[in-house]
Scaffold this active site. Structure first.
Site, PDB file in Angstrom:
ATOM      1  N   ALA A  44     -11.178  17.324   7.338  1.00  0.00           N
ATOM      2  CA  ALA A  44     -10.746  15.942   7.521  1.00  0.00           C
ATOM      3  C   ALA A  44     -10.038  15.761   8.853  1.00  0.00           C
ATOM      4  CB  ALA A  44      -9.822  15.521   6.381  1.00  0.00           C
ATOM      5  N   GLU A  52       1.281  21.670   5.213  1.00  0.00           N
ATOM      6  CA  GLU A  52       0.702  22.755   4.414  1.00  0.00           C
ATOM      7  C   GLU A  52       1.749  23.785   4.008  1.00  0.00           C
ATOM      8  OE1 GLU A  52      -2.943  24.299   4.541  1.00  0.00           O
ATOM      9  OE2 GLU A  52      -3.944  22.722   5.662  1.00  0.00           O
ATOM     10  N   VAL A 192     -28.678  34.725  14.345  1.00  0.00           N
ATOM     11  CA  VAL A 192     -28.439  36.116  14.724  1.00  0.00           C
ATOM     12  C   VAL A 192     -28.590  36.980  13.476  1.00  0.00           C
ATOM     13  CG1 VAL A 192     -26.755  37.757  15.633  1.00  0.00           C
ATOM     14  CG2 VAL A 192     -26.943  35.475  16.637  1.00  0.00           C
ATOM     15  N   LYS A 514     -29.437  55.045   3.136  1.00  0.00           N
ATOM     16  CA  LYS A 514     -30.255  55.392   1.975  1.00  0.00           C
ATOM     17  C   LYS A 514     -30.923  54.101   1.518  1.00  0.00           C
ATOM     18  CE  LYS A 514     -30.357  57.060  -2.724  1.00  0.00           C
ATOM     19  NZ  LYS A 514     -29.707  56.804  -4.015  1.00  0.00           N
TER      20      LYS A 514
END
Length: 673
Positions: A44, A52, A192, A514
């Site tokens: 936003a 926060e 990538v 493997k």
């Protein structure tokens, strides 16, 4: 001066770094898989380190520094492009509801009792408050006067005057335009697929458009970073919506950003932006009724009149979250690769400071002290188990096992892809009841190769938490495996991650994998076609491929021809403990192989291990028989001894088999009556 830099990621972080580097004289290319998928679109545009209440001191400092850069940074971008970023130093209001009254009263220091509109001292209940960035309490009367239209349940709130906002979509457009105007080469639609590395350097990136090379590389691909390197960065889905402000409104009814509990409302010129959910659901796309319902319920409670506004748009995005919700910034395991990812919900806020710090690091080798708090190594130094790393000095028979005397027959070492090993027993890390049992078993086995399921370590699957840190990888060679992959494409991608995981743990030259491609979830039998396809591609990419296969002599020969370092035929179904059920085919494979043959899967006891080695197998890989034993460490030691015994027996040669008896005692020179 670095002549060319490739940045992987075309979101706000990648573009900000690109512009900063270009303005300092560096040629820059940005590779972007999909500009519209960037996490920036799920934001936003709040610049809200105070609202926060960021608890981490280093993160709070980083956010404050970046917020302070915003006025000059956005002005510079606007001058370059002639476009508006929508930056507004408007402050943010954080209303609180009745259930938060206790915290509000504690924070207000009795402001309501004194009938003060504001308490002009930073308040201890706000971790982010300080003289540098103050926070003020507004009582019920003050907050409703300051922002009319709030819900009746709002009993007060905090005012953070230094927080701000920017129009996130406008900012991305401005950054893209600015990058073009200063000469950054922008390549959208480029995925990538892998980093190509040699001797601690990235020598190129493999993409859907071919190999792209540069002198320096920056990983800024957000939630997708984990697909290229085994970094703990995972997608956190955020759903959002916007409502349109009715045209009959004479002026913007909501003038301030409202930062509520699990909701925020951001006013724009003709709409209100409402967000955001935080969902740990991987890359599952689209909005959901449940997500939108939660947002609307919380938003209407906070600002009731928006229930009458027409819904304008729904959207979603994926934020790059790390376990501690802090970004990964700075140097990497490769000298010419820099990390700038994992910004989670603060990517837009941290764009200016990230660009400046990363440019300083790349061009001037100047590392800001704050970067140390965000280095990727913080995730490697913390194991989820308190057990110390073990090597080959396990507790077995009072902490000692007798040394094996020199072999009475000559034997060459096991050589795989040019690397020499003394032990012919490989072990695994799965199915153990605890990390401690696994450590003790690996040590007791005296093995030098341990296979690790890349996907399980990557996702910290149960039993694999802290696995990367539990073993001493300076003494044990890691064999990353592609367990859980059902297609060749999946296996190739996971193999690339495994190679990077080994490098991050210090094994710079480890290109072993493997290879397992197992679409059959009932019998767990490997797919021969998918295995061959994946092996061909991985060999081309420079891997030493150790493919797990059915005991198929023709497939084994074909895999050897495409360049595999070994072949690994199964003795019987994986994890079954049925022992050697494919003896005849394994013998054919051994007789015709020009690469080491490693018998893998199905061995359940030391006698079966010895039998496989007596056939002439070069090595064994045993996991379930050890891990599922009541005493795994003792069984690991037994498997080690059986492997040695079987190898000695093979080299010595067994006696001929006869159809008749032959006495052991001589028939001549006996005492007669």
């Amino acid at each position: 001066m670095i002549s060319e830099t490739v940045i992987i990621g075309g979101g706000v972080i990648g573009l900000a770094i690109a512009i900063e580097l270009k303005l300092r004289g560096t040629n820059v290319t940005v590779l972007c898989r999909d500009l519209q998928a960037a996490a920036t679109h799920a934001a936003a545009g709040m610049l809200a380190p105070d609202a926060e209440n960021i608890a981490n001191e280093a993160m709070r400092s980083l956010c404050w520094r970046s917020r302070a850069l915003y006025p000059d940074w956005t002005r510079k971008l606007e001058e370059l492009t002639g476009l508006n970023t929508g930056y507004r130093p408007c402050g943010i209001v954080a209303p609180l509801f009745e259930e938060s009254r206790g915290a509000g009263e504690q924070g207000s220091r009795g402001a309501r009792e004194k009938e003060e509109v504001l308490s002009f001292a930073p308040l201890p209940f706000c971790p982010s408050a300080s003289e540098e960035s103050p926070a003020y309490w507004l009582n019920k009367e003050a907050i409703h006067q300051y922002q009319p239209g709030l819900g009746a349940e709002v009993i007060g709130g905090w005012w953070y005057p230094q927080d701000a906002q920017v129009d996130n979509k406008a900012l991305v457009h401005v950054l893209w335009t600015a990058a073009e105007s200063v000469g950054v080469q922008l390549k959208d639609g480029i995925t990538v697929e892998a980093f190509l590395q040699q001797q601690g350097q990235v020598v190129g990136v493999q993409t859907n458009a071919g190999i792209i090379r540069a002198a320096h590389y920056v990983l800024a691909s957000g939630a997708w970073s984990n697909e290229l390197l085994p970094l703990p960065v995972l997608p956190r889905k955020g759903q959002m919506l916007s409502v349109r402000i009715p045209e009959v409104s004479p002026e913007l009814p909501l003038k301030r950003v409202l930062f509520g509990q699990d909701i925020y409302i951001v006013p724009r010129r003709d709409r209100l932006v409402i967000g955001a959910t935080s969902e740990d659901v991987g890359f599952i796309p689209n909005n959901t009724p449940e997500g939108i319902q939660k947002l609307l319920q919380a938003a209407i409670r906070l600002y009731p009149q928006l229930k009458h506004y027409p819904i304008q748009e729904f959207w979603w995005g994926f934020r790059p979250a790390t376990p501690d919700e802090l970004p990964i910034l700075g140097t990497s395991h490769c000298q010419n690769l820099t990390f700038a990812t994992g910004h989670y919900r603060n990517g837009i806020l941290l764009a200016p400071i990230t660009a400046a710090l990363i440019a300083d690091l790349i061009l001037e080798q100047k590392s800001d002290p704050l970067l140390a708090d965000f280095h990727y190594s913080r995730f490697q130094s913390k194991s989820s188990t308190s057990t110390p790393m073990l090597t080959h000095s396990a507790n077995f028979s009072n902490g000692h096992h007798s040394a094996i005397s020199p072999l009475p027959t000559q034997d060459s070492p096991l050589i795989i892809a040019g690397k020499t090993f003394q032990s012919r027993l490989m072990t695994g890390t799965g199915k153990y009841r605890s990390i401690e049992e696994m450590q003790q078993s690996v040590a007791a086995s005296d093995c030098q190769i341990v296979t690790v399921a890349v996907r399980r370590v990557q996702t910290k699957a149960p039993g694999h938490e802290g696995l990367a840190e539990a073993l001493d990888w300076t003494k044990i060679w890691m064999l990353p495996n592609t367990a859980g992959c059902q297609t060749a494409e999946e296996a190739i991608r996971v193999a690339r991650l495994g190679r990077e995981m080994a490098k991050l743990l210090g094994q710079e030259d480890n290109n072993f994998v493997k290879l397992e491609v197992i679409p059959d979830l009932k019998y767990l039998l490997p797919d021969p076609i998918g295995t061959l396809q994946a092996a061909e591609q991985l060999v081309k990419e420079g891997f030493a491929v150790l493919p797990y296969i059915n005991a198929d002599p023709m497939l084994a020969k074909r895999l050897e021809e495409v360049g595999c370092a070994t072949v690994m035929p199964l003795a019987s179904p994986i994890g079954s403990g049925q022992g050697l059920k494919t003896t005849a085919n394994i013998q054919i494979i051994i007789e015709n192989a020009g690469v080491p043959v490693v018998v893998d899967a199905g061995i359940g006891s030391p006698s079966e291990a010895a039998q496989a080695m007596e056939l002439g197998a070069d090595a064994l890989l045993i996991n379930s028989a050890i891990a599922l034993s009541p005493n795994p460490a003792a069984m690991a030691r037994a498997m080690n001894l059986a492997t040695v015994a079987g190898r000695l027996a093979y080299l010595a040669g067994r006696m001929p088999i006869k159809d008749y008896a032959s006495p052991s005692s001589p028939l001549t020179g006996t005492i007669t009556s």
